[in-house]
Scaffold this motif. Structure first.
Motif, mmCIF file in Angstrom:
data_model
loop_
_atom_site.group_PDB
_atom_site.id
_atom_site.type_symbol
_atom_site.label_atom_id
_atom_site.label_comp_id
_atom_site.label_asym_id
_atom_site.label_seq_id
_atom_site.Cartn_x
_atom_site.Cartn_y
_atom_site.Cartn_z
ATOM 1 N N ARG A 240 0.821 -1.204 0.000
ATOM 2 C CA ARG A 240 0.000 0.000 0.000
ATOM 3 C C ARG A 240 0.858 1.257 0.000
ATOM 4 O O ARG A 240 0.564 2.228 -0.710
ATOM 5 N N ASP B 195 4.859 -6.952 -7.086
ATOM 6 C CA ASP B 195 3.826 -5.913 -7.044
ATOM 7 C C ASP B 195 3.889 -5.048 -8.295
ATOM 8 O O ASP B 195 2.857 -4.740 -8.910
ATOM 9 N N ARG C 146 -1.646 -10.683 -6.596
ATOM 10 C CA ARG C 146 -2.911 -9.957 -6.743
ATOM 11 C C ARG C 146 -4.073 -10.780 -6.194
ATOM 12 O O ARG C 146 -4.975 -10.247 -5.540
ATOM 13 N N HIS D 50 -3.982 -10.650 -2.416
ATOM 14 C CA HIS D 50 -4.489 -9.365 -1.933
ATOM 15 C C HIS D 50 -6.016 -9.318 -1.974
ATOM 16 O O HIS D 50 -6.661 -8.794 -1.056
ATOM 17 N N SER D 51 -6.601 -9.876 -3.035
ATOM 18 C CA SER D 51 -8.059 -9.865 -3.157
ATOM 19 C C SER D 51 -8.707 -10.785 -2.128
ATOM 20 O O SER D 51 -9.848 -10.545 -1.694
ATOM 21 N N PHE E 16 -7.492 -11.323 0.912
ATOM 22 C CA PHE E 16 -7.144 -10.936 2.287
ATOM 23 C C PHE E 16 -8.335 -10.527 3.154
ATOM 24 O O PHE E 16 -8.452 -10.997 4.288
#
Length: 226
Positions: free
Chosen positions: A74, A106, A114, A117-118, A120
């Motif tokens: 982030r 990243d 990716r 991350h989706s 999480f």
């Protein structure tokens, strides 16, 4: 599942992570005492690899704790624990390069990263609530509640499984970058790999435990075995 088998099962769930953590700590301790031929600090290693890959926007910060190193996607920050930030060792170089490997993933929109991350948000929620739902379902004899808990747990387990290719790929990138950038020489590759492989054990152990737990609760739901 009999009492004896259940105790063995619980013991394995406890022993596997402890063994993996012990392996990581002993390997790290050993190679934290051996300097690389380049004698670069972990922070210098990270900066060089980032710059070599055009990631000038990614910063490097020192963070508290031991083996608390991580990449924050982030804020685009590689955070290295003090020993690795300032250290000249093979362990520091390996861990710094591994975290930069995540930064490269990243930047390249690596598919598994990716996907992780989706996953999480729901995986985090499932990790916190699945046991509560399952236990409540058992106490209340509510199979639907158990099923919901198992589904949420499945997302948490999936997150653990997706983490494996992400971590192994970051380590693979780390080795390539360390050699190509001249941070380590060919005769240092073996020791560096030992550090990265030991660190990977913690993720493998976590995945094994998570899968075993999921299977147990799936069987509980299917067979009605409390």
């Amino acid at each position: 599942m009999g009492l004896g088998s259940y105790l063995i099962y619980i013991a394995l769930l406890m022993i596997i992570p402890i063994w993996a953590q012990s392996k990581v700590k002993s390997t790290y301790k050993k190679y934290a005492k051996i300097a690389t031929s380049s004698y670069m600090t972990g922070a210098q290693v990270a900066r060089k690899i980032l710059d070599d890959n055009g990631l000038y926007n990614v910063t490097i910060e020192e963070t508290r704790g031991t083996l608390s190193d991580h990449y924050d996607p982030r804020k685009k920050v590689v955070r290295l624990s003090s020993d690795n930030f300032h250290g000249h060792s093979m362990a520091a170089a390996a861990i710094a390069a591994h975290e930069v490997g995540h930064a490269i993933q990243d930047a390249e929109a690596y598919a598994f990263l990716r996907f992780r991350h989706s996953l999480f948000p729901i995986a985090s929620f499932g990790d916190k609530t699945s046991f509560i739902l399952i236990i409540a379902g058992v106490i209340l004899q509510a199979t639907n509640l158990i099923l919901i808990g198992v589904i949420f747990m499945a997302f948490a387990v999936l997150f653990q499984l997706v983490t494996l290719p992400v971590e192994f790929n970051a380590s693979s990138r780390a080795m390539t970058q360390l050699v190509s950038s001249g941070v380590i020489r060919n005769n240092e590759e073996r020791q560096t790999k030992k550090v990265l492989n030991a660190a990977a054990l913690t993720y493998v152990a976590a995945a094994m435990v998570a899968v075993a737990e999921l299977i147990r609760f799936v069987l509980m739901f299917v067979l009605g075995d409390e």
